[in-house]
Design a protein around this motif. Structure first.
Motif, PDB file in Angstrom:
ATOM      1  N   ALA A  33       0.832  -1.211   0.000  1.00 25.45           N
ATOM      2  CA  ALA A  33       0.000   0.000   0.000  1.00 25.45           C
ATOM      3  C   ALA A  33       0.863   1.256   0.000  1.00 25.45           C
ATOM      4  N   VAL A  34       1.924   1.249   0.794  1.00 29.44           N
ATOM      5  CA  VAL A  34       2.836   2.392   0.846  1.00 29.44           C
ATOM      6  C   VAL A  34       3.458   2.630  -0.533  1.00 29.44           C
ATOM      7  N   THR A  35       3.882   1.551  -1.177  1.00 28.79           N
ATOM      8  CA  THR A  35       4.492   1.652  -2.505  1.00 28.79           C
ATOM      9  C   THR A  35       3.491   2.164  -3.532  1.00 28.79           C
ATOM     10  N   ARG A  36       2.261   1.670  -3.448  1.00 31.59           N
ATOM     11  CA  ARG A  36       1.230   2.088  -4.395  1.00 31.59           C
ATOM     12  C   ARG A  36       0.852   3.552  -4.198  1.00 31.59           C
ATOM     13  N   LEU A  37       0.857   4.016  -2.963  1.00 26.03           N
ATOM     14  CA  LEU A  37       0.576   5.429  -2.713  1.00 26.03           C
ATOM     15  C   LEU A  37       1.665   6.296  -3.339  1.00 26.03           C
ATOM     16  N   GLN A  38       2.916   5.893  -3.179  1.00 31.40           N
ATOM     17  CA  GLN A  38       4.015   6.638  -3.789  1.00 31.40           C
ATOM     18  C   GLN A  38       3.867   6.702  -5.309  1.00 31.40           C
ATOM     19  N   GLY A  39       3.430   5.598  -5.896  1.00 31.19           N
ATOM     20  CA  GLY A  39       3.289   5.540  -7.347  1.00 31.19           C
ATOM     21  C   GLY A  39       2.032   6.209  -7.871  1.00 31.19           C
ATOM     22  N   GLY A  40       1.085   6.502  -6.977  1.00 30.08           N
ATOM     23  CA  GLY A  40      -0.135   7.182  -7.380  1.00 30.08           C
ATOM     24  C   GLY A  40      -1.292   6.281  -7.740  1.00 30.08           C
ATOM     25  N   SER A  41      -1.130   4.946  -7.594  1.00 30.51           N
ATOM     26  CA  SER A  41      -2.257   4.063  -7.903  1.00 30.51           C
ATOM     27  C   SER A  41      -3.243   3.976  -6.738  1.00 30.51           C
ATOM     28  N   LEU A  42      -2.864   4.507  -5.574  1.00 30.21           N
ATOM     29  CA  LEU A  42      -3.807   4.758  -4.486  1.00 30.21           C
ATOM     30  C   LEU A  42      -3.878   6.268  -4.303  1.00 30.21           C
ATOM     31  N   ASP A  43      -5.093   6.786  -4.120  1.00 26.28           N
ATOM     32  CA  ASP A  43      -5.256   8.229  -3.919  1.00 26.28           C
ATOM     33  C   ASP A  43      -4.766   8.665  -2.547  1.00 26.28           C
ATOM     34  N   ALA A  44      -5.270   7.982  -1.534  1.00 23.62           N
ATOM     35  CA  ALA A  44      -5.024   8.397  -0.151  1.00 23.62           C
ATOM     36  C   ALA A  44      -5.028   7.172   0.746  1.00 23.62           C
ATOM     37  N   LEU A  45      -4.378   7.311   1.894  1.00 19.72           N
ATOM     38  CA  LEU A  45      -4.148   6.147   2.749  1.00 19.72           C
ATOM     39  C   LEU A  45      -4.012   6.592   4.199  1.00 19.72           C
ATOM     40  N   ILE A  46      -4.558   5.795   5.101  1.00 20.90           N
ATOM     41  CA  ILE A  46      -4.239   5.933   6.524  1.00 20.90           C
ATOM     42  C   ILE A  46      -3.576   4.629   6.940  1.00 20.90           C
ATOM     43  N   LEU A  47      -2.332   4.725   7.385  1.00 21.30           N
ATOM     44  CA  LEU A  47      -1.565   3.534   7.730  1.00 21.30           C
ATOM     45  C   LEU A  47      -0.605   3.870   8.862  1.00 21.30           C
ATOM     46  N   SER A  48      -0.189   2.846   9.585  1.00 21.79           N
ATOM     47  CA  SER A  48       0.652   3.039  10.762  1.00 21.79           C
ATOM     48  C   SER A  48       2.045   3.553  10.415  1.00 21.79           C
ATOM     49  N   THR A  49       2.576   4.375  11.304  1.00 23.25           N
ATOM     50  CA  THR A  49       3.943   4.874  11.141  1.00 23.25           C
ATOM     51  C   THR A  49       4.951   3.734  11.143  1.00 23.25           C
ATOM     52  N   SER A  50       4.640   2.635  11.805  1.00 21.76           N
ATOM     53  CA  SER A  50       5.571   1.495  11.841  1.00 21.76           C
ATOM     54  C   SER A  50       5.760   0.896  10.458  1.00 21.76           C
ATOM     55  N   VAL A  51       4.753   1.024   9.586  1.00 21.16           N
ATOM     56  CA  VAL A  51       4.863   0.536   8.209  1.00 21.16           C
ATOM     57  C   VAL A  51       5.643   1.537   7.364  1.00 21.16           C
ATOM     58  N   TYR A  52       5.355   2.816   7.545  1.00 27.62           N
ATOM     59  CA  TYR A  52       6.080   3.852   6.801  1.00 27.62           C
ATOM     60  C   TYR A  52       7.567   3.880   7.145  1.00 27.62           C
ATOM     61  N   ALA A  53       7.930   3.293   8.287  1.00 30.73           N
ATOM     62  CA  ALA A  53       9.340   3.263   8.679  1.00 30.73           C
ATOM     63  C   ALA A  53      10.189   2.502   7.661  1.00 30.73           C
ATOM     64  N   SER A  54       9.553   1.699   6.821  1.00 33.72           N
ATOM     65  CA  SER A  54      10.307   0.972   5.798  1.00 33.72           C
ATOM     66  C   SER A  54      10.865   1.909   4.739  1.00 33.72           C
ATOM     67  N   ILE A  55      10.249   3.098   4.576  1.00 33.79           N
ATOM     68  CA  ILE A  55      10.766   4.061   3.597  1.00 33.79           C
ATOM     69  C   ILE A  55      11.344   5.307   4.273  1.00 33.79           C
ATOM     70  N   VAL A  56      10.937   5.561   5.516  1.00 38.39           N
ATOM     71  CA  VAL A  56      11.485   6.680   6.293  1.00 38.39           C
ATOM     72  C   VAL A  56      11.844   6.133   7.675  1.00 38.39           C
ATOM     73  N   PRO A  57      13.074   5.673   7.871  1.00 39.76           N
ATOM     74  CA  PRO A  57      13.465   5.045   9.140  1.00 39.76           C
ATOM     75  C   PRO A  57      13.224   5.919  10.366  1.00 39.76           C
TER      76      PRO A  57
END
Length: 345
Positions: A90-114
């Motif tokens: 989901a994080v990857t798809r949001l970056q690519g624009g195939s998802l419009d918007a997302l609510i997701l945990s910071t622990s998941v986003y840590a994979s792209i922003v440590p």
């Protein structure tokens, strides 16, 4: 053509001309930005609409309708259906624009922003209000700036209540009680390091598999804010809930940069204003709900226990012993900033 016919024809011509001019004026107003076309946004979330994040997502959608005067329509897509339950995807798809918007945990986003891991340093915050101040302050803005470089526009951070441990073996009253227990944790090094140091056997698995894992004994327990075992009916497969409040994380309410770029300045402001109000709403909502949810879990047979002050200090000591590791994981500069903002209590 007689005089009467010419008069009628003239009236009709003037009427048609006036209508055309009005249409052109309306089109000009729209193209001038005064009445931008309605923007439709699909907001994906991993949990049901009845969950805390589901209620908050719908609250955000309602607020956007108000703040944008109807020029933005947000539709909430629950249960991870738009990303097949794969939160990293989901994080990857949001970056690519195939998802419009997302609510997701910071622990998941840590994979792209440590640096996101700083929010989850065990026992960094004394309460959710302190976490909210951290996220609304300079540390939170720095994290938003880092996400922006990943084609992700973070509108706001939404707090969560502290994470608690549930299991079916014994109450957790001190770190030694975790020895040998298979505890499901997110696929994040901070969690595995901390629970491993506590003596548990940290086990990563997709959240969609957790209920079955608890039911079959593949895992002994899990850890999450209290609303998670309540929403997912873990009282059917867990005996104990220990109020350790060991880690905080948060939700990121974000749009893809691609979708953000299609919006007018007024629409962007409407979304930002609605997200700020929603962040405040969620902190209050979660606090009000947590006690009710715990009462319902115990009414269904779970046994709850609080920790003594001395036991909490034991947990904190384990966390502090890992600070050198956390600093490397997060990055020294932001780790130091986080600890300085919220000195260890």
């Amino acid at each position: 053509m007689n005089t009467k016919t010419r008069a009628i024809t003239g009236v009709l011509a003037c009427s048609l001309a006036a209508t055309a001019l009005a249409g052109c004026a309306a089109a000009g107003a729209s193209s001038g930005g005064q009445a931008a076309p309605v923007a439709k946004i699909q907001l994906s979330i991993p949990d049901p609409l009845t969950s805390s994040v589901g209620v908050s997502a719908q609250h955000f959608a309602d607020q956007v309708k108000k703040t944008s005067n109807g020029s933005v329509v947000v539709t909430v897509v629950p249960n991870g259906t738009s990303f097949s339950g794969d939160q990293n995807a989901a994080v990857t798809r949001l970056q690519g624009g195939s998802l419009d918007a997302l609510i997701l945990s910071t622990s998941v986003y840590a994979s792209i922003v440590p640096e996101m891991n700083a929010i989850s340093i065990p026992y960094l915050f004394k309460d959710t209000s302190e976490e909210a101040a951290f996220l609304a302050g300079k540390p939170g803005q720095d994290l938003k700036d880092k996400l922006a470089k990943k084609d992700t526009v973070a509108l706001s951070f939404l707090t969560r209540t502290g994470r608690e441990i549930t299991n079916s073996v014994r109450p957790i009253t001190q770190p030694s009680d975790l020895k040998g227990l298979k505890i499901r944790v997110p696929g994040n090094t901070l969690w595995t390091d901390f629970f491993g140091k506590l003596g548990a056997s940290p086990t990563t698995m997709a959240f969609s598999e957790v209920f079955t894992g608890l039911q079959t004994g593949t895992i002994d327990g899990q850890e999450n804010p209290i609303e998670v075992p309540w929403t997912n009916k873990f009282s059917e497969v867990q005996k104990y809930v220990s109020l350790t409040n060991h880690i905080n994380d948060a939700w990121v309410l974000a749009l893809s940069s691609k979708k953000w770029g299609t919006l007018s300045a007024d629409q962007q402001k409407a979304l930002t204003d609605a997200s700020t109000e929603t962040a405040s709403f969620k902190t209050t909502y979660d606090t009000d709900q947590a006690k009710k949810q715990l009462d319902e879990l115990t009414a269904k047979g779970m046994k709850a226990n609080e920790l003594s002050a001395s036991s909490i200090e034991e947990f904190k000591a384990v966390s502090k012993s890992l600070y050198p590791d956390f600093s490397k994981l997060i990055g020294k500069d932001f780790f130091d900033q986080a600890v300085a903002f919220t000195p260890a209590k």
